[in-house]
Design a protein around this motif. Sequence first.
Motif, PDB file in Angstrom:
ATOM      1  N   THR A 145       0.851  -1.181   0.000  1.00 57.12           N
ATOM      2  CA  THR A 145       0.000   0.000   0.000  1.00 57.12           C
ATOM      3  C   THR A 145       0.890   1.236   0.000  1.00 57.12           C
ATOM      4  OG1 THR A 145      -1.689  -1.185   1.228  1.00 57.12           O
ATOM      5  CG2 THR A 145      -1.838   1.205   1.225  1.00 57.12           C
ATOM      6  N   VAL A 146       0.871   1.953  -1.122  1.00 55.61           N
ATOM      7  CA  VAL A 146       1.650   3.183  -1.255  1.00 55.61           C
ATOM      8  C   VAL A 146       0.784   4.247  -1.910  1.00 55.61           C
ATOM      9  CG1 VAL A 146       3.884   2.017  -1.453  1.00 55.61           C
ATOM     10  CG2 VAL A 146       2.626   2.611  -3.503  1.00 55.61           C
ATOM     11  N   THR A 147       1.254   5.471  -1.809  1.00 55.85           N
ATOM     12  CA  THR A 147       0.601   6.589  -2.486  1.00 55.85           C
ATOM     13  C   THR A 147       1.545   7.128  -3.543  1.00 55.85           C
ATOM     14  OG1 THR A 147      -0.650   7.173  -0.511  1.00 55.85           O
ATOM     15  CG2 THR A 147      -0.401   8.884  -2.178  1.00 55.85           C
ATOM     16  N   VAL A 148       1.025   7.275  -4.739  1.00 55.04           N
ATOM     17  CA  VAL A 148       1.753   7.989  -5.785  1.00 55.04           C
ATOM     18  C   VAL A 148       1.414   9.447  -5.522  1.00 55.04           C
ATOM     19  CG1 VAL A 148       2.047   8.317  -8.261  1.00 55.04           C
ATOM     20  CG2 VAL A 148       1.598   6.038  -7.354  1.00 55.04           C
ATOM     21  N   ASP A 149       2.296  10.093  -4.768  1.00 53.28           N
ATOM     22  CA  ASP A 149       2.027  11.437  -4.258  1.00 53.28           C
ATOM     23  C   ASP A 149       2.213  12.466  -5.360  1.00 53.28           C
ATOM     24  OD1 ASP A 149       1.324  13.249  -2.333  1.00 53.28           O
ATOM     25  OD2 ASP A 149       3.347  13.485  -1.550  1.00 53.28           O
ATOM     26  N   THR A 150       1.460  13.544  -5.281  1.00 54.87           N
ATOM     27  CA  THR A 150       1.508  14.540  -6.340  1.00 54.87           C
ATOM     28  C   THR A 150       1.471  15.944  -5.784  1.00 54.87           C
ATOM     29  OG1 THR A 150      -0.886  14.549  -6.550  1.00 54.87           O
ATOM     30  CG2 THR A 150       0.322  13.041  -7.981  1.00 54.87           C
ATOM     31  N   SER A 151       1.628  16.870  -6.694  1.00 52.22           N
ATOM     32  CA  SER A 151       1.533  18.284  -6.375  1.00 52.22           C
ATOM     33  C   SER A 151       1.136  19.010  -7.650  1.00 52.22           C
ATOM     34  CB  SER A 151       2.882  18.802  -5.877  1.00 52.22           C
ATOM     35  OG  SER A 151       2.866  20.206  -5.799  1.00 52.22           O
ATOM     36  N   SER A 152       0.304  20.032  -7.501  1.00 50.41           N
ATOM     37  CA  SER A 152      -0.026  20.840  -8.676  1.00 50.41           C
ATOM     38  C   SER A 152       0.923  22.022  -8.802  1.00 50.41           C
ATOM     39  CB  SER A 152      -1.477  21.329  -8.609  1.00 50.41           C
ATOM     40  OG  SER A 152      -1.648  22.150  -7.480  1.00 50.41           O
ATOM     41  N   ALA A 153       1.943  22.072  -7.938  1.00 49.28           N
ATOM     42  CA  ALA A 153       2.897  23.176  -7.972  1.00 49.28           C
ATOM     43  C   ALA A 153       4.332  22.730  -8.219  1.00 49.28           C
ATOM     44  CB  ALA A 153       2.828  23.956  -6.663  1.00 49.28           C
ATOM     45  N   GLU A 154       4.612  21.420  -8.121  1.00 50.86           N
ATOM     46  CA  GLU A 154       5.964  20.935  -8.369  1.00 50.86           C
ATOM     47  C   GLU A 154       5.880  19.594  -9.088  1.00 50.86           C
ATOM     48  OE1 GLU A 154       7.668  18.589  -4.648  1.00 50.86           O
ATOM     49  OE2 GLU A 154       7.033  20.600  -4.062  1.00 50.86           O
ATOM     50  N   ASN A 155       6.959  19.215  -9.746  1.00 48.27           N
ATOM     51  CA  ASN A 155       6.993  17.985 -10.536  1.00 48.27           C
ATOM     52  C   ASN A 155       7.406  16.797  -9.676  1.00 48.27           C
ATOM     53  OD1 ASN A 155       6.320  19.565 -12.661  1.00 48.27           O
ATOM     54  ND2 ASN A 155       8.290  19.470 -13.673  1.00 48.27           N
ATOM     55  N   ARG A 156       6.428  16.164  -9.063  1.00 49.70           N
ATOM     56  CA  ARG A 156       6.700  14.928  -8.335  1.00 49.70           C
ATOM     57  C   ARG A 156       6.498  13.728  -9.245  1.00 49.70           C
ATOM     58  NH1 ARG A 156       4.048  15.979  -2.356  1.00 49.70           N
ATOM     59  NH2 ARG A 156       5.309  17.813  -1.903  1.00 49.70           N
ATOM     60  N   ASN A 157       5.374  13.697  -9.924  1.00 55.04           N
ATOM     61  CA  ASN A 157       5.071  12.656 -10.909  1.00 55.04           C
ATOM     62  C   ASN A 157       4.854  13.364 -12.229  1.00 55.04           C
ATOM     63  OD1 ASN A 157       4.669   9.918  -9.490  1.00 55.04           O
ATOM     64  ND2 ASN A 157       3.738  11.431  -8.132  1.00 55.04           N
ATOM     65  N   CYS A 158       5.837  13.262 -13.110  1.00 50.14           N
ATOM     66  CA  CYS A 158       5.739  14.041 -14.338  1.00 50.14           C
ATOM     67  C   CYS A 158       6.319  13.276 -15.524  1.00 50.14           C
ATOM     68  CB  CYS A 158       6.426  15.387 -14.192  1.00 50.14           C
ATOM     69  SG  CYS A 158       8.199  15.304 -13.977  1.00 50.14           S
ATOM     70  N   ALA A 159       5.803  13.621 -16.677  1.00 56.05           N
ATOM     71  CA  ALA A 159       6.268  13.054 -17.947  1.00 56.05           C
ATOM     72  C   ALA A 159       6.826  14.189 -18.791  1.00 56.05           C
ATOM     73  CB  ALA A 159       5.117  12.371 -18.676  1.00 56.05           C
ATOM     74  N   THR A 160       7.978  13.936 -19.406  1.00 58.29           N
ATOM     75  CA  THR A 160       8.607  14.919 -20.284  1.00 58.29           C
ATOM     76  C   THR A 160       8.737  14.312 -21.671  1.00 58.29           C
ATOM     77  OG1 THR A 160       9.860  15.798 -18.412  1.00 58.29           O
ATOM     78  CG2 THR A 160      10.644  16.379 -20.623  1.00 58.29           C
ATOM     79  N   PHE A 161       8.334  15.073 -22.679  1.00 59.05           N
ATOM     80  CA  PHE A 161       8.356  14.641 -24.073  1.00 59.05           C
ATOM     81  C   PHE A 161       9.249  15.596 -24.854  1.00 59.05           C
ATOM     82  CE2 PHE A 161       4.294  13.788 -22.104  1.00 59.05           C
ATOM     83  CZ  PHE A 161       4.046  12.454 -22.422  1.00 59.05           C
ATOM     84  N   THR A 162      10.302  15.098 -25.475  1.00 60.62           N
ATOM     85  CA  THR A 162      11.229  15.935 -26.223  1.00 60.62           C
ATOM     86  C   THR A 162      11.405  15.372 -27.633  1.00 60.62           C
ATOM     87  OG1 THR A 162      12.445  16.366 -24.166  1.00 60.62           O
ATOM     88  CG2 THR A 162      13.542  16.956 -26.237  1.00 60.62           C
ATOM     89  N   ARG A 163      11.046  16.161 -28.630  1.00 56.88           N
ATOM     90  CA  ARG A 163      11.285  15.730 -30.023  1.00 56.88           C
ATOM     91  C   ARG A 163      12.752  16.016 -30.313  1.00 56.88           C
ATOM     92  NH1 ARG A 163      11.658  17.063 -35.275  1.00 56.88           N
ATOM     93  NH2 ARG A 163      10.528  15.731 -36.762  1.00 56.88           N
ATOM     94  N   ILE A 164      13.502  14.948 -30.667  1.00 55.69           N
ATOM     95  CA  ILE A 164      14.943  15.114 -30.851  1.00 55.69           C
ATOM     96  C   ILE A 164      15.386  14.992 -32.307  1.00 55.69           C
ATOM     97  CG2 ILE A 164      15.498  14.429 -28.506  1.00 55.69           C
ATOM     98  CD1 ILE A 164      16.159  11.653 -29.526  1.00 55.69           C
ATOM     99  N   GLY A 165      14.472  14.641 -33.195  1.00 57.75           N
ATOM    100  CA  GLY A 165      14.865  14.557 -34.600  1.00 57.75           C
ATOM    101  C   GLY A 165      13.756  14.010 -35.480  1.00 57.75           C
ATOM    102  N   ASP A 166      14.033  14.007 -36.768  1.00 54.16           N
ATOM    103  CA  ASP A 166      13.079  13.480 -37.745  1.00 54.16           C
ATOM    104  C   ASP A 166      13.121  11.964 -37.758  1.00 54.16           C
ATOM    105  OD1 ASP A 166      12.240  15.989 -38.545  1.00 54.16           O
ATOM    106  OD2 ASP A 166      13.800  16.158 -40.073  1.00 54.16           O
ATOM    107  N   THR A 167      12.015  11.361 -38.111  1.00 53.54           N
ATOM    108  CA  THR A 167      11.933   9.906 -38.200  1.00 53.54           C
ATOM    109  C   THR A 167      12.554   9.423 -39.496  1.00 53.54           C
ATOM    110  OG1 THR A 167      10.463   8.026 -38.034  1.00 53.54           O
ATOM    111  CG2 THR A 167       9.609   9.919 -39.191  1.00 53.54           C
TER     112      THR A 167
END
Length: 184
Positions: A162-184
């Motif tokens: 039993t755990v909590t995936v803790d969050t915040s609407s003001a800081e990046n605790r659980n976050c996803a980052t998407f970076t386009r790095i080039g052409d396919t």
Amino acid sequence: LHNRIGGIMITIDGGTGKVLHNGVDIASRIMIDQWRRNAALNLSSGENYLTSDWERVDTAPQGACIPGGGMTESSGVFTFPMTGIYKVEWQCYFEDTGSASVNNTNIYGTTDNSNYTILSSSVNSVPDVSSYSYSSAHTQTLIDVTDTSQVKVKFRVYSNSTVTVDTSSAENRNCATFTRIGDT
């Protein structure tokens, strides 16, 4: 004006000031976007796809560079704005009042907008060291987006306790980052 950067011929259009590569405006091909969860998720010996409570990061001075259009999200499924090679990163923050020996953080992807497979995983443990114990995980993968209507990603968390995936609407605790790095 022509210049060679890292073996690539770059042209600066004298009329517009735009940086061009093979006649294509490079800035229109750049895309960096970041999303986070804004509501806690309590896990009780199980797995959850993160289907709700996502928001684009918006706390000043944070921001995203999305001149090529940003990611879109629906029921936890993320759609890419344009084809290309993307680096997808997922950071997860766990909180527990006991101990959780196995916590998984996963990135899933599809090439047919239907059948998802696990692409990247990180496993961690939350030690029982005080009334509240914490742990974090980070995982990442490269995605070749050849068709924006078919290639998509989503995120999953799992715990054997039993755990909590803790969050915040003001800081990046659980976050996803998407970076386009080039052409396919």
